[in-house]
Design a protein around this motif. Structure first.
Motif, PDB file in Angstrom:
ATOM      1  N   SER A  27       1.123  -1.207   0.167  1.00 25.72           N
ATOM      2  CA  SER A  27       0.062   0.362  -0.393  1.00 25.72           C
ATOM      3  C   SER A  27       0.746   1.049  -0.309  1.00 25.72           C
ATOM      4  CB  SER A  27      -0.711  -0.105   1.760  1.00 25.72           C
ATOM      5  OG  SER A  27      -0.255  -0.541   2.234  1.00 25.72           O
ATOM      6  N   TYR A  28       2.074   1.033  -0.247  1.00 30.05           N
ATOM      7  CA  TYR A  28       3.072   2.510   0.519  1.00 30.05           C
ATOM      8  C   TYR A  28       2.666   3.458  -0.715  1.00 30.05           C
ATOM      9  CZ  TYR A  28       7.191   5.294   1.610  1.00 30.05           C
ATOM     10  OH  TYR A  28       7.645   6.384   1.594  1.00 30.05           O
ATOM     11  N   ASP A  29       3.100   2.696  -1.996  1.00 32.82           N
ATOM     12  CA  ASP A  29       3.558   3.915  -3.054  1.00 32.82           C
ATOM     13  C   ASP A  29       2.192   4.070  -3.085  1.00 32.82           C
ATOM     14  OD1 ASP A  29       5.914   3.328  -3.840  1.00 32.82           O
ATOM     15  OD2 ASP A  29       4.925   1.650  -5.415  1.00 32.82           O
ATOM     16  N   LEU A  61      19.713   5.074   0.167  1.00 32.13           N
ATOM     17  CA  LEU A  61      19.410   3.832   1.800  1.00 32.13           C
ATOM     18  C   LEU A  61      17.867   4.299   2.196  1.00 32.13           C
ATOM     19  CD1 LEU A  61      21.299   3.077   3.761  1.00 32.13           C
ATOM     20  CD2 LEU A  61      22.950   4.933   4.399  1.00 32.13           C
ATOM     21  N   GLY A  62      17.634   3.181   2.846  1.00 35.99           N
ATOM     22  CA  GLY A  62      15.718   3.235   3.276  1.00 35.99           C
ATOM     23  C   GLY A  62      15.483   3.859   2.196  1.00 35.99           C
ATOM     24  N   CYS A  63      15.670   2.432   1.530  1.00 34.48           N
ATOM     25  CA  CYS A  63      14.462   3.592   0.071  1.00 34.48           C
ATOM     26  C   CYS A  63      13.081   2.964  -0.166  1.00 34.48           C
ATOM     27  CB  CYS A  63      15.487   2.448  -0.919  1.00 34.48           C
ATOM     28  SG  CYS A  63      15.333   0.558  -0.824  1.00 34.48           S
ATOM     29  N   ALA A  85      18.823   0.513  -0.482  1.00 32.08           N
ATOM     30  CA  ALA A  85      18.905  -0.967   1.009  1.00 32.08           C
ATOM     31  C   ALA A  85      17.833  -0.510   1.237  1.00 32.08           C
ATOM     32  CB  ALA A  85      20.702  -0.536   1.210  1.00 32.08           C
ATOM     33  N   ASP A  86      17.100  -1.989   2.422  1.00 32.01           N
ATOM     34  CA  ASP A  86      15.838  -1.297   3.473  1.00 32.01           C
ATOM     35  C   ASP A  86      16.094  -1.921   4.421  1.00 32.01           C
ATOM     36  OD1 ASP A  86      12.984   0.820   2.660  1.00 32.01           O
ATOM     37  OD2 ASP A  86      13.004  -0.970   4.065  1.00 32.01           O
ATOM     38  N   LEU A  87      15.554  -2.347   5.595  1.00 32.37           N
ATOM     39  CA  LEU A  87      15.466  -3.016   6.346  1.00 32.37           C
ATOM     40  C   LEU A  87      14.276  -4.366   5.827  1.00 32.37           C
ATOM     41  CD1 LEU A  87      16.188  -3.036   9.146  1.00 32.37           C
ATOM     42  CD2 LEU A  87      14.777  -1.649  10.285  1.00 32.37           C
TER      43      LEU A  87
HETATM   44  C1  LIG Z   1       9.287   6.584   5.057  1.00 31.80           C
HETATM   45  S1  LIG Z   1       9.963   5.686   4.361  1.00 31.80           S
HETATM   46  C2  LIG Z   1      10.650   6.032   3.065  1.00 31.80           C
HETATM   47  C3  LIG Z   1      11.465   4.926   2.153  1.00 31.80           C
HETATM   48  C4  LIG Z   1      11.552   5.780   0.229  1.00 31.80           C
HETATM   49  N1  LIG Z   1      13.092   6.787   1.111  1.00 31.80           N
HETATM   50  C5  LIG Z   1      10.780   7.032   0.142  1.00 31.80           C
HETATM   51  O1  LIG Z   1      10.951   8.110  -0.357  1.00 31.80           O
HETATM   52  O2  LIG Z   1       9.580   6.773  -0.519  1.00 31.80           O
HETATM   53  C6  LIG Z   1      11.174   5.074   5.588  1.00 31.80           C
HETATM   54  C7  LIG Z   1      12.226   3.875   5.135  1.00 31.80           C
HETATM   55  O3  LIG Z   1      13.012   3.589   6.074  1.00 31.80           O
HETATM   56  C8  LIG Z   1      12.804   1.874   6.110  1.00 31.80           C
HETATM   57  N2  LIG Z   1      13.445   1.308   7.600  1.00 31.80           N
HETATM   58  C9  LIG Z   1      13.486   1.812   7.996  1.00 31.80           C
HETATM   59  N3  LIG Z   1      14.433   1.694   9.439  1.00 31.80           N
HETATM   60  C10 LIG Z   1      15.634   1.490   8.303  1.00 31.80           C
HETATM   61  C11 LIG Z   1      16.868   1.158   8.961  1.00 31.80           C
HETATM   62  N4  LIG Z   1      16.879   0.806  10.140  1.00 31.80           N
HETATM   63  N5  LIG Z   1      17.869   0.633   8.262  1.00 31.80           N
HETATM   64  C12 LIG Z   1      16.674   0.954   6.684  1.00 31.80           C
HETATM   65  N6  LIG Z   1      15.681   0.942   6.044  1.00 31.80           N
HETATM   66  C13 LIG Z   1      15.298   1.533   7.430  1.00 31.80           C
HETATM   67  C14 LIG Z   1      11.433   2.107   6.180  1.00 31.80           C
HETATM   68  O4  LIG Z   1      11.956   0.075   5.647  1.00 31.80           O
HETATM   69  C15 LIG Z   1      11.033   2.506   4.758  1.00 31.80           C
HETATM   70  O5  LIG Z   1      11.428   1.406   3.329  1.00 31.80           O
END
Ligand SMILES: C[S@@+](CC[C@H](N)C(=O)[O-])C[C@H]1O[C@@H](n2cnc3c(N)ncnc32)[C@H](O)[C@@H]1O
Length: 278
Positions: A27-29, A61-63, A85-87
């Motif tokens: 649902s994110y997008d 990072l946190g893509c 890279a993402d968790l």
């Molecule tokens: C608000 S979303 C932003 C996603 C993307 N950067 C965007 O602009 O749409 C935050 C993202 O950070 C990731 N995240 C949270 N903690 C993290 C960590 N410790 N390392 C890597 N990714 C992380 C989450 O899984 C999530 O996909």
């Protein structure tokens, strides 16, 4: 090249955050218009400093589902120079489906599985507020950037969702929204970072919702419901058992009275650009 720093395994809190984002991957997008708006503003800011495409590998990072990687590709970065890279693995799977040529890795931004000096550019749009702290993120970015490389990131400030937090407090609804970095803490981290600060600004982005529930629903669709105590499935169930449902109804009523034109959600956003010294 030295190996990535070894640190302790992900905390329980981090696993819970990852699980919330994993559950929201599909649902994110649909829900992430504001995240895209902030990401585009970060790229705009960055283009005043870096010539696109940068001459080397780029890491998002946190893509999440890879919006920033799409934007970098549109600006001419070659597919084999794009890393996400993402968790949360399901977020990466969404990204991989969209852009199979890029490399997608499940990783914690505070302990990156990359060698020193791997990247020319690291961009990180809105994961930082989910980390244990900013220090380790900055140290890992500094380690994995090449000399002269750039780090551009956004994170949320203390006024984020302040209206919602006030509503929750006034409706006696538990909330723990305010976990964002203070400006003094941010300043101290940036002063001690092994990177040089090139640009910094703060701006407020506001969206309105028909009610408090609509806002909470969107936080859940984004995976950000770990922030908003009432919508967390386990906590919600527990709260409902304690009369939580009537408190949620009270919250919605108060929201309607206080904000007949729609509940505002402010995102107090810090934009930061740093460079690794040559
Ligand atoms: C608000 S979303 C932003 C996603 C993307 N950067 C965007 O602009 O749409 C935050 C993202 O950070 C990731 N995240 C949270 N903690 C993290 C960590 N410790 N390392 C890597 N990714 C992380 C989450 O899984 C999530 O996909």
């Amino acid at each position: 090249m030295t190996q990535p720093a070894a640190v302790s395994p992900a905390s329980g809190e981090k696993r819970r955050i990852g699980a919330c984002f994993a559950a929201a991957a599909a649902s994110y997008d649909h829900a992430a218009a504001l995240q895209r708006e902030i990401g585009l503003a970060l790229l705009d800011e960055l283009s005043g400093h870096v010539t696109m495409p940068p001459n080397g590998r780029c890491l998002d990072l946190g893509c999440g589902t890879g919006f920033i990687l799409d934007q970098l590709a549109a600006r001419g970065v070659a597919a084999d120079h794009l890393f996400g890279a993402d968790l949360a693995m399901p977020m990466l799977e969404q990204g991989r489906r969209r852009r199979p040529g890029a490399r997608w890795l499940c990783a914690d931004a505070e302990r990156l599985p990359f060698n020193d000096r791997s990247f020319e550019l690291i961009i990180s749009n809105l994961p930082v507020q989910w980390l244990d702290g900013l220090e380790r993120f900055l140290a890992e970015a500094a380690r994995t950037l090449r000399p002269g490389g750039w780090l551009a990131f956004t994170t949320l400030g203390t006024r984020t969702l302040a209206e919602f937090e006030r509503l929750c407090r006034d409706a006696a609804q538990p909330s723990r929204v305010n976990r964002f970095i203070t400006k003094d803490k941010l300043k101290a981290c940036l002063e001690h970072a092994p990177l040089r600060l090139e640009a910094q600004r703060r701006s407020r982005h506001v969206r309105r919702y028909p009610g408090a529930w609509a806002l909470m629903r969107e936080l859940k669709q984004l995976g950000a419901h770990h922030l908003a105590y009432p919508t967390h499935p386990h906590l919600h169930a527990r709260a409902a058992g304690l009369g939580g449902r009537s408190r949620l109804v009270a919250l919605e009523r108060l929201a309607g009275l206080r904000y007949p034109e729609g509940v505002p959600a402010s995102y107090d956003t810090h934009f930061i650009i740093l460079r690794k010294p040559d």
